[in-house]
Design a protein around this motif. Structure first.
Motif, PDB file in Angstrom:
ATOM      1  N   ALA A  52       7.886  38.537  77.842  1.00 41.01           N
ATOM      2  CA  ALA A  52       8.203  37.912  76.896  1.00 41.01           C
ATOM      3  C   ALA A  52       7.441  38.603  75.527  1.00 41.01           C
ATOM      4  CB  ALA A  52       7.798  36.422  76.843  1.00 41.01           C
ATOM      5  N   GLY A  53       6.271  38.742  75.991  1.00 41.08           N
ATOM      6  CA  GLY A  53       5.307  39.684  74.887  1.00 41.08           C
ATOM      7  C   GLY A  53       5.836  41.169  74.703  1.00 41.08           C
ATOM      8  N   SER A  54       6.176  41.827  75.721  1.00 48.39           N
ATOM      9  CA  SER A  54       6.456  43.165  75.430  1.00 48.39           C
ATOM     10  C   SER A  54       7.834  43.323  75.114  1.00 48.39           C
ATOM     11  CB  SER A  54       6.159  43.965  76.752  1.00 48.39           C
ATOM     12  OG  SER A  54       7.171  43.490  77.779  1.00 48.39           O
ATOM     13  N   PHE A  55       8.750  42.224  75.380  1.00 43.22           N
ATOM     14  CA  PHE A  55      10.365  42.680  74.822  1.00 43.22           C
ATOM     15  C   PHE A  55      10.757  41.670  73.647  1.00 43.22           C
ATOM     16  CE2 PHE A  55      14.980  41.847  75.065  1.00 43.22           C
ATOM     17  CZ  PHE A  55      15.154  42.817  75.041  1.00 43.22           C
ATOM     18  N   ASN A  56      10.092  40.354  73.866  1.00 46.20           N
ATOM     19  CA  ASN A  56      10.612  39.167  72.714  1.00 46.20           C
ATOM     20  C   ASN A  56       9.928  39.358  71.415  1.00 46.20           C
ATOM     21  OD1 ASN A  56      12.909  38.357  74.246  1.00 46.20           O
ATOM     22  ND2 ASN A  56      11.482  37.236  75.500  1.00 46.20           N
ATOM     23  N   LEU A  57       8.643  39.360  71.467  1.00 46.42           N
ATOM     24  CA  LEU A  57       7.665  39.298  70.600  1.00 46.42           C
ATOM     25  C   LEU A  57       8.095  40.402  69.479  1.00 46.42           C
ATOM     26  CD1 LEU A  57       4.056  38.308  71.794  1.00 46.42           C
ATOM     27  CD2 LEU A  57       5.940  36.885  70.867  1.00 46.42           C
ATOM     28  N   PRO A  58       8.430  41.711  69.747  1.00 45.17           N
ATOM     29  CA  PRO A  58       8.922  42.323  68.699  1.00 45.17           C
ATOM     30  C   PRO A  58       9.990  41.939  67.709  1.00 45.17           C
ATOM     31  CG  PRO A  58       8.465  43.626  70.560  1.00 45.17           C
ATOM     32  CD  PRO A  58       8.289  42.181  71.151  1.00 45.17           C
ATOM     33  N   PHE A  59      11.033  41.394  68.570  1.00 44.94           N
ATOM     34  CA  PHE A  59      12.176  40.694  67.846  1.00 44.94           C
ATOM     35  C   PHE A  59      11.635  39.647  66.946  1.00 44.94           C
ATOM     36  CE2 PHE A  59      14.123  43.063  71.014  1.00 44.94           C
ATOM     37  CZ  PHE A  59      15.077  43.776  70.451  1.00 44.94           C
ATOM     38  N   VAL A  60      10.862  38.371  67.508  1.00 46.54           N
ATOM     39  CA  VAL A  60      10.386  37.549  66.848  1.00 46.54           C
ATOM     40  C   VAL A  60       9.679  37.818  65.407  1.00 46.54           C
ATOM     41  CG1 VAL A  60       8.808  35.416  67.111  1.00 46.54           C
ATOM     42  CG2 VAL A  60      10.195  35.979  68.939  1.00 46.54           C
ATOM     43  N   ARG A  61       8.778  38.728  65.751  1.00 44.23           N
ATOM     44  CA  ARG A  61       7.719  39.281  64.444  1.00 44.23           C
ATOM     45  C   ARG A  61       8.646  39.928  63.322  1.00 44.23           C
ATOM     46  NH1 ARG A  61       5.984  43.820  62.655  1.00 44.23           N
ATOM     47  NH2 ARG A  61       6.752  44.856  64.869  1.00 44.23           N
ATOM     48  N   THR A  62       9.657  40.761  63.911  1.00 50.14           N
ATOM     49  CA  THR A  62      10.393  41.404  62.931  1.00 50.14           C
ATOM     50  C   THR A  62      11.401  40.568  62.107  1.00 50.14           C
ATOM     51  OG1 THR A  62      10.369  43.530  64.427  1.00 50.14           O
ATOM     52  CG2 THR A  62      12.093  43.600  62.579  1.00 50.14           C
ATOM     53  N   ALA A  63      11.859  39.739  62.876  1.00 45.04           N
ATOM     54  CA  ALA A  63      12.933  38.721  62.275  1.00 45.04           C
ATOM     55  C   ALA A  63      12.132  37.728  61.320  1.00 45.04           C
ATOM     56  CB  ALA A  63      13.669  37.785  63.244  1.00 45.04           C
ATOM     57  N   TYR A  64      10.924  37.447  61.651  1.00 41.40           N
ATOM     58  CA  TYR A  64      10.050  36.753  60.742  1.00 41.40           C
ATOM     59  C   TYR A  64       9.839  37.434  59.491  1.00 41.40           C
ATOM     60  CZ  TYR A  64       5.980  34.105  59.236  1.00 41.40           C
ATOM     61  OH  TYR A  64       5.031  33.278  58.535  1.00 41.40           O
ATOM     62  N   GLU A  65       9.599  38.664  59.417  1.00 39.61           N
ATOM     63  CA  GLU A  65       9.011  39.342  58.536  1.00 39.61           C
ATOM     64  C   GLU A  65      10.265  39.745  57.451  1.00 39.61           C
ATOM     65  OE1 GLU A  65       4.990  41.518  60.351  1.00 39.61           O
ATOM     66  OE2 GLU A  65       7.103  42.691  60.214  1.00 39.61           O
ATOM     67  N   LYS A  66      11.579  39.921  58.157  1.00 36.05           N
ATOM     68  CA  LYS A  66      12.708  40.151  57.331  1.00 36.05           C
ATOM     69  C   LYS A  66      13.634  38.974  57.084  1.00 36.05           C
ATOM     70  CE  LYS A  66      11.660  44.630  57.620  1.00 36.05           C
ATOM     71  NZ  LYS A  66      11.377  45.497  56.464  1.00 36.05           N
ATOM     72  N   SER A  67      13.133  37.601  57.290  1.00 36.38           N
ATOM     73  CA  SER A  67      13.938  36.745  57.359  1.00 36.38           C
ATOM     74  C   SER A  67      14.763  36.506  56.071  1.00 36.38           C
ATOM     75  CB  SER A  67      12.872  35.637  57.657  1.00 36.38           C
ATOM     76  OG  SER A  67      12.043  35.437  56.552  1.00 36.38           O
ATOM     77  N   GLU A  68      14.159  36.862  55.121  1.00 38.70           N
ATOM     78  CA  GLU A  68      14.981  36.936  53.837  1.00 38.70           C
ATOM     79  C   GLU A  68      15.923  37.715  53.384  1.00 38.70           C
ATOM     80  OE1 GLU A  68      14.584  33.967  51.868  1.00 38.70           O
ATOM     81  OE2 GLU A  68      12.768  33.388  52.967  1.00 38.70           O
ATOM     82  N   ASN A  69      16.152  38.860  54.229  1.00 41.65           N
ATOM     83  CA  ASN A  69      17.147  39.719  54.073  1.00 41.65           C
ATOM     84  C   ASN A  69      18.110  39.541  55.279  1.00 41.65           C
ATOM     85  OD1 ASN A  69      18.667  42.267  54.186  1.00 41.65           O
ATOM     86  ND2 ASN A  69      17.028  43.339  53.331  1.00 41.65           N
ATOM     87  N   LEU A  70      19.286  38.823  54.975  1.00 43.86           N
ATOM     88  CA  LEU A  70      20.501  38.749  56.205  1.00 43.86           C
ATOM     89  C   LEU A  70      20.924  39.933  56.585  1.00 43.86           C
ATOM     90  CD1 LEU A  70      21.537  36.438  57.366  1.00 43.86           C
ATOM     91  CD2 LEU A  70      23.602  36.483  55.856  1.00 43.86           C
TER      92      LEU A  70
END
Length: 224
Positions: A52-70
């Motif tokens: 979860a840390g090595s695979f999923n967290l990068p997607f969670v963090r990047t989506a969080y940071e880009k959340s306003e750009n659909l």
């Protein structure tokens, strides 16, 4: 409203995202005899957390940071779709992500969730769970650090709850295990928080391979 209350709400088992319908591969691992005994079960749980840390967290963090750009969210979700080639995990991720969007629309007055739903319904994106979770935390003004901790907590909670339902551990033993294993989450986050989605990888692929065989089980309690 306090962001703490928001994260408690979306982390609550009563918040219907369907996570308790999934065992993260534990059911298949139990039936194949890979997790017999506490030591092997501990290895399985730690493998799930590391993945979860090595695979999923990068997607969670990047989506969080880009959340306003659909447009960016669509791109991140498309990349996730390409990376999750385990059909069982892919299906589970999409179902949970879609359920999270549907629930968020009903629970929170924020049109950004409707934008996500429209993109999913128009098949512009699949709605993978890590991507939707990152967006949800951003929309609810939950800090990134807490977002990552909440995601990892959800992984641990799901596998422990599955183990209790499968009879691998008792209820009280499960709570003790969860308390002990929560202590490793900060280290896992620290080692993976700056990874890009291009760097996302599985640290322990055997868990993924085992889950991939879930549909072949003669009897199943979970969807994955």
């Amino acid at each position: 409203m306090s962001s703490l209350l928001s994260v408690l709400q979306i982390s609550d088992s009563a918040f219907p995202t369907g996570s308790f319908s999934y065992s993260l591969g534990l059911e298949a691992s139990v039936q194949y005899g890979y997790t017999n005994g506490t030591p092997k079960f501990k290895v399985f749980v730690m493998s799930c957390l590391e993945n979860a840390g090595s695979f999923n967290l990068p997607f969670v963090r990047t989506a969080y940071e880009k959340s306003e750009n659909l447009n960016e969210i669509r791109r991140i979700d498309s990349f996730s779709e390409a990376c999750v080639n385990n059909h069982v995990e892919n299906r589970a991720s999409r179902r949970q992500g879609n359920s999270l969007v549907d629930t968020a629309i009903q629970a929170f007055s924020d049109e950004r969730f409707q934008n996500l739903q429209q993109a999913i319904e128009s098949q512009e994106m699949r709605g993978h769970f890590p991507v939707i979770f990152g967006c949800t935390c951003a929309y609810l003004n939950i800090s990134l650090d807490v977002c990552l901790e909440a995601f990892m907590f959800g992984v641990l909670r799901t596998v422990i709850a599955s183990a209790v339902r499968l009879g691998t551990v008792g209820s009280l033993e499960g709570q003790k295990c969860q308390y002990d294993w929560q202590k490793v989450i900060p280290d896992i986050i620290e080692r993976n928080r700056d990874k890009s989605i291009e760097d996302a990888c599985l640290s322990f692929p055997l868990v993924d391979i085992t889950e991939n065989a879930h549909d072949t089980l003669f009897s199943r309690l979970f969807h994955s």
